[in-house]
Design a protein around this motif. Structure first.
Motif, PDB file in Angstrom:
ATOM      1  N   TYR A  25       0.816  -1.218   0.000  1.00 45.84           N
ATOM      2  CA  TYR A  25       0.000   0.000   0.000  1.00 45.84           C
ATOM      3  C   TYR A  25       0.846   1.262   0.000  1.00 45.84           C
ATOM      4  O   TYR A  25       0.371   2.322  -0.417  1.00 45.84           O
ATOM      5  N   SER A  26       2.114   1.179   0.410  1.00 41.27           N
ATOM      6  CA  SER A  26       2.974   2.349   0.259  1.00 41.27           C
ATOM      7  C   SER A  26       3.230   2.619  -1.222  1.00 41.27           C
ATOM      8  O   SER A  26       3.340   3.768  -1.646  1.00 41.27           O
ATOM      9  N   GLY A  67      -0.320   3.902  -2.712  1.00 43.56           N
ATOM     10  CA  GLY A  67      -0.546   5.303  -2.372  1.00 43.56           C
ATOM     11  C   GLY A  67       0.293   6.258  -3.199  1.00 43.56           C
ATOM     12  O   GLY A  67      -0.149   7.361  -3.529  1.00 43.56           O
ATOM     13  N   LYS A  89      -6.346   8.340  -3.436  1.00 45.42           N
ATOM     14  CA  LYS A  89      -5.276   8.361  -2.431  1.00 45.42           C
ATOM     15  C   LYS A  89      -5.804   8.232  -1.008  1.00 45.42           C
ATOM     16  O   LYS A  89      -5.204   7.540  -0.185  1.00 45.42           O
ATOM     17  N   ALA A  90      -6.913   8.872  -0.693  1.00 42.97           N
ATOM     18  CA  ALA A  90      -7.475   8.769   0.659  1.00 42.97           C
ATOM     19  C   ALA A  90      -7.891   7.331   0.951  1.00 42.97           C
ATOM     20  O   ALA A  90      -7.674   6.821   2.057  1.00 42.97           O
ATOM     21  N   LEU A 101      -4.820   5.337   1.696  1.00 36.65           N
ATOM     22  CA  LEU A 101      -4.341   5.605   3.051  1.00 36.65           C
ATOM     23  C   LEU A 101      -5.184   4.884   4.089  1.00 36.65           C
ATOM     24  O   LEU A 101      -4.647   4.325   5.054  1.00 36.65           O
ATOM     25  N   GLN A 102      -6.495   4.854   3.882  1.00 38.24           N
ATOM     26  CA  GLN A 102      -7.365   4.122   4.811  1.00 38.24           C
ATOM     27  C   GLN A 102      -7.023   2.637   4.819  1.00 38.24           C
ATOM     28  O   GLN A 102      -6.985   2.000   5.879  1.00 38.24           O
ATOM     29  N   TYR A 116      -4.130   1.295   3.974  1.00 39.20           N
ATOM     30  CA  TYR A 116      -2.810   1.193   4.599  1.00 39.20           C
ATOM     31  C   TYR A 116      -2.944   1.166   6.118  1.00 39.20           C
ATOM     32  O   TYR A 116      -2.377   0.299   6.789  1.00 39.20           O
ATOM     33  N   ASP A 117      -3.713   2.099   6.659  1.00 41.51           N
ATOM     34  CA  ASP A 117      -3.922   2.155   8.109  1.00 41.51           C
ATOM     35  C   ASP A 117      -4.631   0.899   8.630  1.00 41.51           C
ATOM     36  O   ASP A 117      -4.288   0.385   9.696  1.00 41.51           O
TER      37      ASP A 117
END
Length: 139
Positions: free
Chosen positions: A22-23, A26, A34-35, A38-39, A41-42
């Motif tokens: 996911y890095s 992103g 992109k958001a 990031l979600q 990824y988190d």
């Protein structure tokens, strides 16, 4: 059939790979996604940390993340990033499917929830899904 510890270690390894992947997603995703990247990824970082605790609770040393990961294909466009995100989620779903099969109780419940979350994200990224997420497709 793998043991619960083996399946939990495999799920943890899949989460390590997803966090890494996911890095890349992103960095290459279209601005409009992109958001969402990031979600995801988190979410995978949180699942990774939870799986590390599960493995430790099972009496094993959690498998460490690799220093780097080989991507399954080149990722140079936003379309490639979407494809990678779908691939990552399908891989994670497969690992959690194995854990569901091996575990009982709370570990099985948590693995089923993680499988479901990965399957939903895969559909969001790819636009389609499979009948039984986490199981290999017969062809």
């Amino acid at each position: 059939m793998s043991t619960v510890v083996d399946a939990a270690q495999a799920a943890l390894a899949a989460e390590h790979a997803a966090v890494y992947g996911y890095s890349v997603v992103g960095g290459k995703a279209a601005d409009s996604r992109k958001a969402e990247a990031l979600q995801a990824y988190d979410a995978h970082r949180a699942r990774r940390d939870a799986m590390a605790r599960t493995v430790a609770d099972l009496g094993a040393a959690p498998v460490a993340a690799a220093g780097g990961y080989r991507l399954p294909f080149a990722v140079s466009t936003p379309a490639d990033a979407l494809r990678l995100a779908g691939y990552l989620e399908e891989h994670v779903a497969g690992a959690y499917g194995d854990l569901v099969a091996a575990a009982i109780g709370g570990i099985r419940r948590d693995a089923a929830a993680a499988l479901r979350e990965a399957a939903v994200r895969a559909v969001r990224w790819t636009g389609g899904g499979v009948a039984f997420p986490g199981l290999p497709e017969e062809g």
